[in-house]
Design an enzyme around this catalytic site. Sequence first.
Site, PDB file in Angstrom:
ATOM      1  N   HIS A  11      -1.375   0.292  -9.200  1.00 41.88           N
ATOM      2  CA  HIS A  11      -2.220  -0.558  -8.346  1.00 41.88           C
ATOM      3  C   HIS A  11      -2.916  -1.633  -9.183  1.00 41.88           C
ATOM      4  CE1 HIS A  11      -4.322  -0.523  -4.209  1.00 41.88           C
ATOM      5  NE2 HIS A  11      -4.328  -1.748  -4.709  1.00 41.88           N
ATOM      6  N   ARG A  26       0.852  -1.190   0.000  1.00 41.12           N
ATOM      7  CA  ARG A  26       0.000   0.000   0.000  1.00 41.12           C
ATOM      8  C   ARG A  26       0.890   1.243   0.000  1.00 41.12           C
ATOM      9  NH1 ARG A  26      -3.728  -2.404  -1.499  1.00 41.12           N
ATOM     10  NH2 ARG A  26      -5.837  -2.551  -0.676  1.00 41.12           N
ATOM     11  N   GLU A  47      -3.215   7.839  -5.652  1.00 38.14           N
ATOM     12  CA  GLU A  47      -3.323   6.984  -6.845  1.00 38.14           C
ATOM     13  C   GLU A  47      -4.368   7.525  -7.819  1.00 38.14           C
ATOM     14  OE1 GLU A  47      -3.933   3.049  -5.303  1.00 38.14           O
ATOM     15  OE2 GLU A  47      -1.831   2.867  -4.741  1.00 38.14           O
TER      16      GLU A  47
HETATM   17  P1  NAI Z   1      -2.388 -11.143   4.662  1.00 36.49           P
HETATM   18  O1  NAI Z   1      -3.239 -10.561   5.731  1.00 36.49           O
HETATM   19  O2  NAI Z   1      -2.601 -12.555   4.261  1.00 36.49           O
HETATM   20  O3  NAI Z   1      -0.840 -11.008   5.080  1.00 36.49           O
HETATM   21  C1  NAI Z   1      -0.291  -9.826   5.636  1.00 36.49           C
HETATM   22  C2  NAI Z   1       0.858 -10.254   6.526  1.00 36.49           C
HETATM   23  O4  NAI Z   1       1.499  -9.061   7.004  1.00 36.49           O
HETATM   24  C3  NAI Z   1       0.388 -11.045   7.761  1.00 36.49           C
HETATM   25  O5  NAI Z   1       1.087 -12.272   7.844  1.00 36.49           O
HETATM   26  C4  NAI Z   1       0.719 -10.117   8.921  1.00 36.49           C
HETATM   27  O6  NAI Z   1       1.103 -10.821  10.090  1.00 36.49           O
HETATM   28  C5  NAI Z   1       1.882  -9.314   8.348  1.00 36.49           C
HETATM   29  N1  NAI Z   1       2.121  -8.065   9.051  1.00 36.49           N
HETATM   30  C6  NAI Z   1       1.239  -7.271   9.697  1.00 36.49           C
HETATM   31  N2  NAI Z   1       1.873  -6.222  10.232  1.00 36.49           N
HETATM   32  C7  NAI Z   1       3.175  -6.345   9.920  1.00 36.49           C
HETATM   33  C8  NAI Z   1       4.329  -5.571  10.188  1.00 36.49           C
HETATM   34  N3  NAI Z   1       4.264  -4.456  10.932  1.00 36.49           N
HETATM   35  N4  NAI Z   1       5.522  -5.985   9.700  1.00 36.49           N
HETATM   36  C9  NAI Z   1       5.599  -7.125   8.965  1.00 36.49           C
HETATM   37  N5  NAI Z   1       4.541  -7.919   8.691  1.00 36.49           N
HETATM   38  C10 NAI Z   1       3.344  -7.523   9.163  1.00 36.49           C
HETATM   39  O7  NAI Z   1      -2.544 -10.170   3.423  1.00 36.49           O
HETATM   40  P2  NAI Z   1      -2.141 -10.458   1.920  1.00 36.49           P
HETATM   41  O8  NAI Z   1      -3.317 -10.998   1.206  1.00 36.49           O
HETATM   42  O9  NAI Z   1      -0.863 -11.176   1.870  1.00 36.49           O
HETATM   43  O10 NAI Z   1      -1.935  -8.946   1.401  1.00 36.49           O
HETATM   44  C11 NAI Z   1      -0.894  -8.136   1.914  1.00 36.49           C
HETATM   45  C12 NAI Z   1      -1.149  -6.699   1.534  1.00 36.49           C
HETATM   46  O11 NAI Z   1      -1.039  -6.568   0.116  1.00 36.49           O
HETATM   47  C13 NAI Z   1      -2.595  -6.232   1.832  1.00 36.49           C
HETATM   48  O12 NAI Z   1      -2.703  -5.708   3.148  1.00 36.49           O
HETATM   49  C14 NAI Z   1      -2.841  -5.173   0.805  1.00 36.49           C
HETATM   50  O13 NAI Z   1      -2.538  -3.911   1.351  1.00 36.49           O
HETATM   51  C15 NAI Z   1      -1.833  -5.491  -0.308  1.00 36.49           C
HETATM   52  N6  NAI Z   1      -2.517  -5.861  -1.543  1.00 36.49           N
HETATM   53  C16 NAI Z   1      -2.235  -5.142  -2.675  1.00 36.49           C
HETATM   54  C17 NAI Z   1      -2.826  -5.461  -3.880  1.00 36.49           C
HETATM   55  C18 NAI Z   1      -2.461  -4.729  -5.133  1.00 36.49           C
HETATM   56  O14 NAI Z   1      -3.184  -4.820  -6.138  1.00 36.49           O
HETATM   57  N7  NAI Z   1      -1.353  -4.006  -5.156  1.00 36.49           N
HETATM   58  C19 NAI Z   1      -3.849  -6.524  -3.989  1.00 36.49           C
HETATM   59  C20 NAI Z   1      -4.004  -7.282  -2.763  1.00 36.49           C
HETATM   60  C21 NAI Z   1      -3.385  -6.922  -1.590  1.00 36.49           C
END
Ligand code: NAI
Length: 328
Positions: A293, A245, A274
């Site tokens: 994005h 993000r 964005e």
């Molecule tokens: P997820 O919830 O499965 O994984 C996120 C991980 O980040 C979790 O394991 C969590 O413990 C960890 N985390 C939380 N706080 C943290 C910190 N301070 N330091 C390190 N790790 C930390 O989410 P997922 O599906 O893997 O997505 C991750 C991020 O990707 C989403 O939050 C979203 O913002 C972004 N995203 C972007 C997209 C795009 O089109 N560019 C599409 C989908 C998601």
Amino acid sequence: MTEKVCVVRTNLWIDPVFDELLTGHDHIELRIIDVKASAQEWYDTLKHAHYYHVSAAKDELPAGLFVTEALLNHCPRLKGVSSSGAGYDTIDVAACQARQITVVNQAGGNANSVAEMALGLLLAVSRKIVESDRVLVAQHASSREALMGHEVAGKTLGLIGIGHIGRRFAQIATALGMNVLAYDPYLTSQDIDERQAQPVSLDTLLAQADIVSLHCPLNNDTRNMFNADRFRAMKPGAIFISTARGGIHNEADLHAALNSGHLAGAGLDVWRQEPPAADNPLLGHPGVVATFHTAGVSHEGRHNVARMAAGQILLMAEGKTPPHVVTS
Ligand code: NAI
């Protein structure tokens, strides 16, 4: 006659499977809000909503349609909010929690798409693919050696967050012969080991990784996490990738780290604003590959999240607990 369950979504693009799955059930009524209509027209529809499916992309949705305290005041029947993606920046989760409104996201539905995009950005930066294209288009080609990049095999990838997306990227990177480190304060070392990465502290990751890739959510802990100090702590010549993000990395500090030559390049899918303004200095920087994005926006990713969202709404409508609850 029993009352129908009313699902409201906006007219922003959504894979047709969402409507197909919902309208296949007689007890579901689907209403669609025009994002360009007046606020009063939105509220006239939202007052019927039991479930509201809302875009997770903060800059494509009018702010008045974000799930805020103010909007919730116009939704007296609301039982559930469904984010269109893994993120939920457009939803005030605490306000929903206070009203016992369930919030679900579609975590994992586009994980493969995002992991593949992170890999694409990494290869594009590391092998100077986009830079080479720009040089050729401008007919300024000098020598092939001026465009000499690095292989990724044998390099160390550092993942910040190893949830659905980080885990998939770890698999792909391992298959390419990379060493994978991960920092994730909410997972045990055993969890991280099982996800094909070596658990390390943030300091160790920054000191050892040739590539740092962000896969954590934007929240109060991660906002501005990648600032001048963190970029300085990365290895000289390292590459920075974010498909997470905008706001987790500081754009001005990243630009300074690239300009000083400390970092070799960056692959950026997400931006503080964005799309980024045309005069954003990161755009067009020779070491930067920029996308808008679109990491999760593949045909497969969009189909999966739409199908998953409809499935979760149907489960909630039956009084069952869906698999990806953010709060309830
Ligand atoms: P997820 O919830 O499965 O994984 C996120 C991980 O980040 C979790 O394991 C969590 O413990 C960890 N985390 C939380 N706080 C943290 C910190 N301070 N330091 C390190 N790790 C930390 O989410 P997922 O599906 O893997 O997505 C991750 C991020 O990707 C989403 O939050 C979203 O913002 C972004 N995203 C972007 C997209 C795009 O089109 N560019 C599409 C989908 C998601």
